[in-house]
Structures are given as C-alpha cells and as structure tokens.
Design a protein around this motif. Structure first.
Motif, short mmCIF file in Angstrom:
data_model
loop_
_atom_site.label_atom_id
_atom_site.label_comp_id
_atom_site.label_asym_id
_atom_site.label_seq_id
_atom_site.Cartn_x
_atom_site.Cartn_y
_atom_site.Cartn_z
N HIS A 166 39.04 45.19 72.90
CA HIS A 166 38.99 44.46 73.79
C HIS A 166 37.55 44.84 74.62
CE1 HIS A 166 43.10 43.39 73.99
NE2 HIS A 166 43.33 44.92 73.61
N TRP A 167 36.90 43.69 75.22
CA TRP A 167 35.71 43.72 75.85
C TRP A 167 35.97 44.38 77.51
CZ3 TRP A 167 31.06 44.10 73.82
CH2 TRP A 167 30.76 43.66 72.74
N CYS A 168 35.42 45.54 77.77
CA CYS A 168 35.80 45.92 79.12
C CYS A 168 34.84 45.35 80.14
CB CYS A 168 35.64 47.44 79.26
SG CYS A 168 33.76 48.08 79.05
N SER A 169 35.20 45.00 81.25
CA SER A 169 34.20 44.46 82.25
C SER A 169 33.14 45.45 82.60
CB SER A 169 35.07 43.84 83.49
OG SER A 169 35.23 44.80 84.37
N LEU A 170 31.77 44.59 82.86
CA LEU A 170 30.74 45.61 83.53
C LEU A 170 31.11 46.09 84.60
CD1 LEU A 170 27.83 45.54 81.96
CD2 LEU A 170 27.02 44.24 84.16
N GLY A 171 31.66 45.77 85.87
CA GLY A 171 31.99 46.18 86.73
C GLY A 171 32.86 47.50 86.78
N ALA A 172 33.89 47.46 85.80
CA ALA A 172 34.62 48.66 85.65
C ALA A 172 34.02 49.64 84.78
CB ALA A 172 35.95 48.10 84.81
N LEU A 173 33.10 49.33 84.10
CA LEU A 173 32.15 50.26 83.39
C LEU A 173 31.40 51.17 84.22
CD1 LEU A 173 31.40 51.53 80.46
CD2 LEU A 173 29.54 49.85 80.48
N TYR A 174 30.59 50.34 85.17
CA TYR A 174 29.52 51.13 85.95
C TYR A 174 30.29 51.72 87.21
CZ TYR A 174 25.49 49.62 83.05
OH TYR A 174 24.54 49.34 82.30
N THR A 175 31.32 51.15 87.83
CA THR A 175 32.06 52.14 88.85
C THR A 175 32.56 53.18 87.97
OG1 THR A 175 33.71 50.40 88.37
CG2 THR A 175 32.33 50.06 90.27
N THR A 176 33.33 53.14 86.96
CA THR A 176 33.71 54.26 86.28
C THR A 176 32.67 55.34 85.86
OG1 THR A 176 35.53 53.00 85.49
CG2 THR A 176 35.70 55.04 84.56
N LEU A 177 31.66 54.93 85.34
CA LEU A 177 30.57 55.90 85.20
C LEU A 177 30.02 56.64 86.52
CD1 LEU A 177 27.98 53.79 82.75
CD2 LEU A 177 29.71 55.96 82.26
N ASP A 178 29.94 55.85 87.51
CA ASP A 178 29.57 56.53 88.68
C ASP A 178 30.87 57.77 89.22
OD1 ASP A 178 27.52 54.99 89.17
OD2 ASP A 178 28.18 53.91 90.88
N GLY A 217 32.12 40.65 89.45
CA GLY A 217 33.22 41.78 89.38
C GLY A 217 32.70 43.30 89.88
N LEU A 218 31.19 43.31 89.41
CA LEU A 218 30.59 44.73 89.97
C LEU A 218 30.52 44.75 91.22
CD1 LEU A 218 29.20 47.28 89.07
CD2 LEU A 218 27.32 45.80 88.40
N LEU A 219 29.72 43.54 91.59
CA LEU A 219 29.52 43.38 93.10
C LEU A 219 30.70 43.42 94.08
CD1 LEU A 219 26.84 40.90 93.32
CD2 LEU A 219 26.66 42.85 94.28
N ILE A 220 32.02 43.31 93.51
CA ILE A 220 33.15 42.95 94.38
C ILE A 220 33.38 44.67 94.43
CG2 ILE A 220 35.42 42.48 94.42
CD1 ILE A 220 34.60 39.29 93.46
N ARG A 221 33.49 45.41 93.20
CA ARG A 221 33.99 46.49 93.34
C ARG A 221 32.93 47.49 94.10
NH1 ARG A 221 36.85 48.28 88.46
NH2 ARG A 221 37.80 46.63 87.32
N ARG A 222 31.78 47.28 93.98
CA ARG A 222 30.82 48.06 94.86
C ARG A 222 31.01 47.75 96.31
NH1 ARG A 222 29.61 51.68 91.67
NH2 ARG A 222 27.98 51.42 90.24
N ARG A 223 31.18 46.55 96.78
CA ARG A 223 31.35 46.09 98.31
C ARG A 223 32.43 46.53 98.62
NH1 ARG A 223 26.27 45.34 100.40
NH2 ARG A 223 25.47 45.23 98.34
N SER A 224 33.82 46.59 97.99
CA SER A 224 35.18 46.95 98.21
C SER A 224 35.14 48.53 98.49
CB SER A 224 36.30 46.42 97.39
OG SER A 224 35.98 46.79 95.98
N ALA A 225 34.22 49.03 97.67
CA ALA A 225 34.22 50.75 97.65
C ALA A 225 33.52 50.95 99.04
CB ALA A 225 33.58 51.14 96.55
N LEU A 226 32.46 50.32 99.26
CA LEU A 226 31.56 50.71 100.43
C LEU A 226 32.45 50.11 101.69
CD1 LEU A 226 28.70 51.60 100.96
CD2 LEU A 226 28.21 49.32 101.28
N TRP A 227 33.09 48.98 101.85
CA TRP A 227 33.96 48.55 102.91
C TRP A 227 35.12 48.62 103.14
CZ3 TRP A 227 31.78 42.60 102.78
CH2 TRP A 227 30.45 42.56 103.05
N GLY A 228 35.62 49.02 102.04
CA GLY A 228 37.20 49.43 102.09
C GLY A 228 37.48 50.31 103.30
#
Lengths: 109, 227
Positions: free
Chosen positions: A35-47, B44-55
């Motif tokens: 499966h391809w993971c989403s970029l958002g999930a990858l970068y936030t999990t790396l953080d 998706g990445l932006l939503i995750r970043r913003r929700s982490a910041l604003w949540g």
C-alpha cells in the motif's frame, strides 16, 4: 510501545540505511506492505518519531532528479532500534500458537 | 489543467515550513507523482499540520466557553432578570409568548452559551492568540497580555453598550412601525434579535483593538524599512 505505522517506518528506515529519506521510505513501505502511505501520515509520523528520539532527521543536499530540491534524510537511533525490536518481540510473542502463526510455520517446513 | 494544478501545489505548499516544503516538493518531483495525487497528499499533510497546531487552542476555547456557559446556566434566573429589563420596558403591555414547552429551556441554554462566551472571553482570546503566536515576531508576542485584556474589556464594553443603548433603541424603532397593532413577540424571536444586536455591537467594538494592533504593526514595519 510503538504504533504499527511507526514500526513500519522504523523498519523501512533501518532497511534503507544511509539512503533513507521521505520518498525512499514511502517506496520501501509500499514494497513491504503493498500500500502507498499518504505523505501527510509519513511526515507527521517522522516528526513524532523524532520527538521521541527514535530517529534523527536532517536536510540533505539538493539533487537534479528532485528538481534541485533537498531530501529530508532519516536515520534510526539506538533507542529506535530497541523500540522496534521490542515491538517485534511483542507481536511475535502475542502471535505464538495462533492459527496464522502455526500455518505459516507449517508452510515454511 | 496539469500546469495549473502544479502551480496551485507550488502556491499551497508555501503554507508548510521551508524545509518541509523543500522535501515534499522534491519527493513529488522524484516519484513523478500525478498532479491530482500530489494535491491530495499536500492537502492531507496541511490538514494534519494545521489540526495539530489548532486542535489544542480550539478545544481549550470550547472548554472555556462550556465552563462559562455552565456557570451562567446555574445563575440564569438572576441573569435573565437583568437581561430582560429592556424587553419588559418596551413590551410591558404585551409581554412575550412561547410556542412550545421547550422554548424557555432552549432560551436558557442559548443565553447561557452567549453569556459564557462573554465570561470566558479573556481565556478564549488568549487561546486564539496562542494559535497565531508562532507566526508573530517576538516584539508582537510581547503585546499578548495587553491585547488579550484590552480586547476582552472592549468586547464586554461593546456588549454593555449594545444591551443598554442599541437594543432598547432598536426595539423602540421596530415596535413603532406598527404602533396600532398588538405585538405578539415570541421569546425566541425576541432573544435572537437581542443576541444579534448585543454580540454584533460587542464584536464591532472589540475589532477596534485588532485594528489598533494591526496599525501598530504596520507603523513599526514602516519604521524598520525606513531605517
């Protein structure tokens, strides 16, 4: 205790060694899970992993095949290796004697 | 279409931290991702970043308002007696009616929430400041408490002016349009108008503080560019 996605990222990072960075980790995870993971999930999990000191990241040098953009390089730390090993042991212990574990052993033999 | 989508990705990616933007755009270029897929990934990445910041600030604000509303609900009999004064002065002959038995309870809940917003406004404003503080300079961040206190005071003052002056005036004007008819105003209709007037006036007066802050920022930026 690690999450399953965190473990997959740590495993891909360990597997890639010195060549671990965002895109390469995604490809490696696709190879192992299908499966391809989403970029958002990858970068936030790396953080998150970096905040837990399980990995280290730094910006690499720009390359032409990336349009002159730099990579976010990733390296697993000793603590990350211990956490991944502990997760693997837990899953292996929890799966011992279960139908999918014994079938797998039978298939191997 | 693809070119427009990539231009959009380029623009939207500016909302990311510079290093992350570099890495993400590089990943897109290296993997040869389609524009649609890249746009989805970026969103998706932006939503995750913003929700982490604003949540957290948003949840804390809602929690503050909930606590304020609970306190006001307990004291609502007293609060209602005070708030209903302009109403009873203007509609003394007719009074207010309600259509269903749940209307008074609905009204108490609604008024508790509005009063809760006023009561919790310093805390909510502090949380809203925390939301934007990462994007502000250290000098701007030094104004956090003066801004929060001044804005809360202006919000409360605006509410008071709205209640004491704007609402009775609005009621007089509106009821005089049909002075020969008998008004049959329901409590919900009346309080919707009252809440709109009071909160509207409070927001207008509160915005003075925001305008002042923006003016100071602009003036300082001009001063810096001249030196």
């Amino acid at each position: 205790m690690l999450g399953e996605f965190e473990y997959l990222i740590l495993a891909a990072t360990a597997c890639l060694g010195e060549d671990a960075y965002g895109a390469a980790i995604r490809v490696e995870m696709h190879r192992s899970t299908g499966h391809w993971c989403s970029l958002g999930a990858l970068y936030t999990t790396l953080d998150r992993l970096e905040a837990k000191a399980l990995i280290e990241t730094w910006m690499g040098s720009p390359t032409p095949q990336r349009g002159g953009r730099a990579k976010r390089m990733v390296r697993i730390t000793a603590r990350g290796v211990r956490a991944a090993a502990a997760f693997y042991d837990t899953v292996a212990r929890a799966s011992r004697g279960l139908s999918w574990d014994t079938n797998r052993t039978r298939l191997r033999t | 279409v693809t070119r427009i989508a990539w231009r959009l990705i380029e623009r939207v990616s500016r909302l990311l931290e510079p290093n992350e933007r570099e890495a993400v755009l590089g990943d897109f270029a290296e993997t040869g991702e389609s524009a649609a897929r890249a746009l989805l990934d970026l969103a998706g990445l932006l939503i995750r970043r913003r929700s982490a910041l604003w949540g957290k600030p948003l949840l804390c604000s809602l929690g503050g308002i909930a606590v304020g509303a609970a306190v006001c609900f307990v004291l609502m009999d007293h609060i209602y007696g005070y708030l209903a004064r302009p109403l009873t002065d203007s509609l003394v002959a007719t009074g207010l009616s309600y259509a269903t038995p749940v209307n008074p309870f609905d009204l108490y809940v609604k008024l508790s929430v509005v009063c809760g917003v006023f009561l919790a406004s310093p805390y909510v404003l502090r949380q809203l400041w925390l939301l934007f503080s990462p994007h502000l300079s250290p000098v701007d961040n030094g104004y956090a408490w003066p801004f929060v206190l001044l804005t809360s005071a202006l919000f409360a003052t605006g509410g008071f002016v709205g209640y004491e002056w704007a609402l009775p005036t609005a009621l007089r004007v509106l009821l005089n349009f049909a002075s020969r008819s008998r008004a049959m105003v329901t409590i919900n209709e009346f309080w919707n108008l009252a809440i709109a007037v009071v909160v509207g006036t409070a927001l207008v007066v509160e915005s003075l503080s925001l305008c002042g802050f923006m003016y100071m920022r602009q003036k300082r930026a001009k001063g810096c560019s001249q030196t």
